[in-house]
Design a protein around this motif. Structure first.
Motif, short mmCIF file in Angstrom:
data_model
loop_
_atom_site.label_atom_id
_atom_site.label_comp_id
_atom_site.label_asym_id
_atom_site.label_seq_id
_atom_site.Cartn_x
_atom_site.Cartn_y
_atom_site.Cartn_z
N ARG A 85 0.70 -1.20 0.05
CA ARG A 85 0.06 -0.25 0.07
C ARG A 85 0.96 1.22 0.14
O ARG A 85 2.02 1.30 0.65
N ARG A 86 0.43 2.09 -0.76
CA ARG A 86 1.36 3.48 -1.12
C ARG A 86 0.64 4.71 -0.66
O ARG A 86 -0.67 4.77 -0.77
N GLN A 87 1.43 5.57 0.15
CA GLN A 87 0.56 6.78 0.39
C GLN A 87 1.69 7.93 -0.17
O GLN A 87 2.80 8.16 0.25
N THR A 89 2.74 11.35 -0.36
CA THR A 89 2.67 12.55 0.69
C THR A 89 2.79 13.60 -0.03
O THR A 89 2.61 14.95 0.55
N LEU A 158 -7.25 14.12 3.99
CA LEU A 158 -7.44 12.72 4.11
C LEU A 158 -8.18 12.00 5.15
O LEU A 158 -9.00 10.87 5.01
N ALA A 199 -4.73 9.03 -6.87
CA ALA A 199 -5.49 8.13 -5.89
C ALA A 199 -4.80 7.78 -4.63
O ALA A 199 -5.00 7.83 -3.27
N ASP A 200 -3.48 7.62 -4.74
CA ASP A 200 -2.51 7.43 -3.61
C ASP A 200 -2.04 8.72 -2.84
O ASP A 200 -1.59 8.46 -1.57
N GLY A 203 -5.74 9.05 -0.87
CA GLY A 203 -6.34 7.98 -0.18
C GLY A 203 -7.54 7.33 -0.65
O GLY A 203 -8.55 7.07 0.10
N LEU A 204 -7.34 7.29 -2.08
CA LEU A 204 -8.71 6.70 -2.92
C LEU A 204 -8.23 5.57 -3.70
O LEU A 204 -7.00 5.38 -3.53
N THR A 205 -9.01 5.01 -4.45
CA THR A 205 -8.55 4.13 -5.44
C THR A 205 -8.63 4.69 -6.80
O THR A 205 -9.37 5.77 -6.84
#
Lengths: 246, 246
Positions: A85-87, A89, A158, A199-200, A203-205
């Motif tokens: 999983r990637r955020q 920033t 977020l 998306a990343d 915080g979505l797809t």
DNA sequence: CGTCTTGTTGAGGCCTATCAATGAGCGTGG
DNA sequence: CCACGCTCATTGATAGGCCTCAACAAGACG
């Protein structure tokens, strides 16, 4: 002071502006507000580098030997969880500074999105300059503080905003930043990053991002001539959406 | 070091420890690493203040005249959307510094959670000291940088972690901070804030936070003797949960 | 022209928010 | 001291929204 090869394309490099005076991001970057000696000394420690699309500048956890200033292109900063999983920033655009480290270790990964040029400053050398030139240190503090404020806005986004609100905020924010870079095409935003990056970041797809763009287009708030070009048709409404007032 | 009435009661002020040398957060706060003259000058501009539970220190948008150092108690920082949705951007514990401003305007609201004591520094005076004492400026830069790194961790949490992962991360983080404050009760965390504060910090609802605590308790990962006391029974598992490895 | 990547659209299920009720803790006042 | 009301925390039932899975469309590139 040419110039350093990077990526596979060293040829591009000698085209890069070599002196800070003439630099396009002169008034935005670390070097903003500096003069004479300060600028000369800064120029003495800088290396210009170029990155091809997708190239990694550094990884989270790497020893933080350098900090960077984007001069053209765009960089995505991100953190990963063990399962992938990637955020994202942040997206760093021309004028932005990157290389945040804690205990000498980079706090995130940095990758070029498109072809990107940066100024590279060795931390060691830069620290000496900071001692000599308080103004430089103030500038660094100011940029860090601004980024912290942006991070707090992003936390609000977020944690508490709906997908539409997130996308609207994102578009407006990007637009504001492009305006500050002197893009005069008001109400048109060019997205340098992919849907997956967006998306990343939000915080979505990808699917939700795509659906939200479509929805905004259907509702006439934006137009979407290409997938990477957004035209604001009703900026007011977009702004209301971004602040959750609808 | 007793104890102080607050809010309406300026009398409390003179009871608070008066000198930095003896301060409990001496090694954590802004003043960390300073000596002699530096500390004396800092002490010259400081005012100790006390806040009763729930009292607002400042609002987002207020003119940023002061910065603060928490010496005891806890402060919640938060941002609001127009319809009342709240995002808590941080909990400030003893040693933490607050008062982030952009363009001279506070970037968030700050409220005391319980009875709280702080050192207050007028920005105007502090800026003069920053010029005189580079070490102080470095310290400020370091603290801001650390907070930015924490903000990025929080973005990862808000954007990509599940409720359990969020709660686990939160508990471990708080535990680490309490340890740094010299709380020697290892594996026991005292929560100064309400479930609602936690929810707004983690981007969840109170119900989900509560359910998650219960679930962790049922699974034997934590114990919950009182609603504000968490005992780590399986710290390893909690750490795995926090990083999404389960 | 085919392949690969990226973006869009559709169907369905799960998870978390929402709504609602109950329980626990605390201060107040009878 | 206990009753009462208040706030906060917990637990239950439900529903809606976003994610997941899947198919399709659109470029990019060789």
């Amino acid at each position: 002071m040419p110039n350093p090869p990077a990526g596979k394309n060293p040829i591009g490099e000698h085209r890069i502006v070599h002196n800070c005076e003439a630099c396009a991001v002169r008034d935005l970057a670390l070097c903003s507000g500096l003069e004479g000696n300060e600028l000369d000394d800064l120029e003495r420690i800088v290396t210009r580098i170029a990155l091809e699309p997708g190239r990694t500048l550094f990884y989270e956890g790497d020893e933080a030997r350098n900090v960077f200033n984007v001069t053209s292109g765009a960089i995505r900063l991100y953190k990963l969880l063990s399962d992938g999983r990637r955020q994202v920033t942040g997206f760093m655009l021309p004028g932005d500074y990157l290389g945040l480290s804690v205990h000498g270790i980079y706090a995130y990964c940095a990758e070029a999105i498109g072809e990107t040029h940066l100024c590279r400053f060795p931390v060691k050398d830069l620290n000496q300059l900071l001692d000599a030139y308080p103004r430089l240190e103030k500038r660094l503090l100011g940029m860090t503080r601004d980024e912290l404020a942006a991070a707090q806005d992003q936390m609000l986004l977020l944690g508490r905003k709906s997908p539409v609100e997130k996308v609207a905020s994102f578009l407006l924010d990007l637009c504001g930043r492009e305006e500050r870079l002197g893009e005069d095409e008001i109400d048109i935003v060019t997205l340098p990053m992919s849907r997956s990056d967006i998306a990343d970041y939000l915080g979505l797809t990808v699917e939700t991002v795509s659906r939200t763009f479509s929805r905004l287009k259907t509702e006439g708030v934006i137009d979407l001539p290409e997938s990477s070009r957004i035209v604001f048709k009703e900026r007011d409404k977009l702004e209301e959406l971004a602040e959750g007032m609808i």
